[in-house]
Design an enzyme around this catalytic site. Structure first.
Site, PDB file in Angstrom:
ATOM      1  CB  SER A   1      -0.946  -0.035   1.212  1.00  0.00           C
ATOM      2  OG  SER A   1      -1.940   0.946   1.110  1.00  0.00           O
ATOM      3  CG  ASP A  37      -6.901  -2.505  -3.532  1.00  0.00           C
ATOM      4  OD1 ASP A  37      -7.505  -1.606  -2.928  1.00  0.00           O
ATOM      5  OD2 ASP A  37      -5.710  -2.789  -3.322  1.00  0.00           O
ATOM      6  CG  HIS A  75      -5.974  -2.057   0.177  1.00  0.00           C
ATOM      7  ND1 HIS A  75      -5.177  -1.695  -0.884  1.00  0.00           N
ATOM      8  CD2 HIS A  75      -5.408  -1.490   1.277  1.00  0.00           C
ATOM      9  CE1 HIS A  75      -4.178  -0.932  -0.459  1.00  0.00           C
ATOM     10  NE2 HIS A  75      -4.285  -0.798   0.854  1.00  0.00           N
TER      11      HIS A  75
END
Length: 418
Positions: free
Chosen positions: A226, A327, A359
């Site tokens: 991320s 995601d 995610h």
């Protein structure tokens, strides 16, 4: 030379932090200093349980649960404090609380191992700035030099913390891989340039000291998840430009066997509105990124297209990006576009998509589900590529233990704010 790599910060926009927040931040800092485990000479943590100390397993579980609860509560407070009390953030905090509660059985087990495993070296200092610490996850088998994953955790540039990588670190160390989870300053303690500097220093420490811990300095893999994927990519690009210019450096891009980007974002002019719609308000994000004029400067996909740094781009290691197709925090198109750009520039790159994964599925829910999951297997296969003996050994390993019941994982997925 593009501004991405300049060290001149005269035009930098510094975040405004009210006095009330500074006071709270100082209080939190004092609390963290009181809670931080101190190491005696030789690197032994005071949290370690000495033989015959009388600490029972239930006492250890209660202590790990207490630390986990305090940490989650503190993070929820910090998010409210720094991100505002808007509707989206209030509902997001409530969803985060439910999400953490549902995953708590797994978090508790991982937290206990994090504090009490003799194979984890916590809070190793790599720099002179706040939070310049890293954790090392060492395999039980110490025979021969091991490959290393230098891992940068996510957290929206605001709540990143090295312990978030403990699940990955524990599982990779079972496959004879050393994992170094690098911590870095978060906003408002620092902005994006501070984060990139911290991560680069952490990578430098790994490159120059990992042999002392049984690691192979010629088999280092850089990985981020991320926001951590973005920061790690920025640090890698910055280092490549320095090398191409002939600057003296403390580590080399050539030491990185590959870069792994998990669920990352690499083109911020295309993502800033999406982040705003998800609750990371545009004004806040611009403060993190040091102003709107810096969005391109800290967008790896845009930076690599600069014709003035083609020689630096040619130094990049293989770039492998992992992303789930569902995601919603950072769409998979972000990784797809970055890979296409890299390939057009002649950089060896690959995109691996996981159908229907969100995610957090790849990083939390799937590992806690136990058994075998595709992303973990792809990661291990790449790291141990060429070592047929090791691959055959790991293929014969029993399936990983389930940490959370399936119905709780499904509920967590449905309420996840990410």
């Amino acid at each position: 030379m593009p501004r991405f790599f300049e060290d001149d910060r005269r035009n930098e926009t510094r975040p405004f932090v009210p006095i009330t927040l500074s006071y709270t931040k100082a209080a939190n800092s004092n609390w963290c200093q009181q809670q931080r485990p101190r190491r005696a000479a030789g690197g032994t943590s005071r949290f370690a349980i000495p033989a015959g100390s009388g600490h029972s397993f239930p006492q250890g579980v209660r202590k790990a649960a207490s630390y986990t609860y305090i940490l989650i509560t503190w993070l929820r407070f910090k998010m409210l404090q720094y991100l505002g009390m808007g509707y989206k953030w209030v509902t997001g905090i409530l969803a985060l609380g439910c999400y953490a509660f549902l995953l708590f059985p797994g978090l508790l087990q991982v937290g206990y191992k994090y504090f009490y495993s003799p194979d984890i070296r916590r809070d190793i200092v790599y720099g002179d700035q706040p939070r310049n610490r890293l954790d090392l996850y060492l395999p039980k088998n110490r025979d021969g030099p091991k490959p290393i994953v230098a891992f940068v955790t996510g957290g929206a540039w605001i709540i990143g913390y090295k312990a978030w990588g403990s699940l990955l670190g524990l599982q990779l160390s079972e496959r004879d891989i050393i994992v170094a989870c690098i911590d870095y300053r978060n906003f408002p303690q620092g902005t994006i340039s501070d984060m990139v500097k911290d991560v680069s220093r952490g990578i430098s420490f790994v490159c120059n000291n990992i042999a002392d811990y049984g690691g192979d300095p010629n088999r280092i893999f850089l990985m981020g998840q991320s926001a951590g994927a973005h920061i790690a990519a920025c640090a890698l690009l910055e280092q490549a430009v320095k090398e191409a210019r002939g600057w003296k450096n403390s580590w080399s891009v050539s030491q990185m066997k590959s870069y792994f980007g998990l669920s990352g974002g690499y083109n911020f002019p295309n993502l800033v509105d999406h982040f705003h719609s998800r609750g990371l308000h545009r004004s806040l994000f611009l403060r993190i990124m040091e102003g709107e004029e810096s969005l391109r400067r800290y967008s790896p996909e845009i930076v690599v297209q600069d014709p003035n740094i083609r020689d630096a781009v040619s130094l990049l290691p293989p770039m492998i990006l992992f992303h789930g197709t569902r995601d919603y925090s950072i769409p998979s198109d972000s990784s797809k576009s970055f890979v296409e750009t890299l390939q057009s520039l002649g950089v060896h790159s690959q995109l691996i998509l996981y159908e229907g994964k969100t995610h957090t599925d790849l990083f939390l829910q799937d590992p806690m589900r136990g058994g075998r999951d595709d992303m973990f297997e792809d990661l291990v296969d790449t790291i141990h590529a060429g070592d047929s003996e090791a691959l055959a050994k790991y293929a014969a390993f029993p399936p990983r233990k389930r940490l959370v019941p399936e119905f709780m994982l499904r509920l967590a997925r449905s309420v996840s704010p990410f």
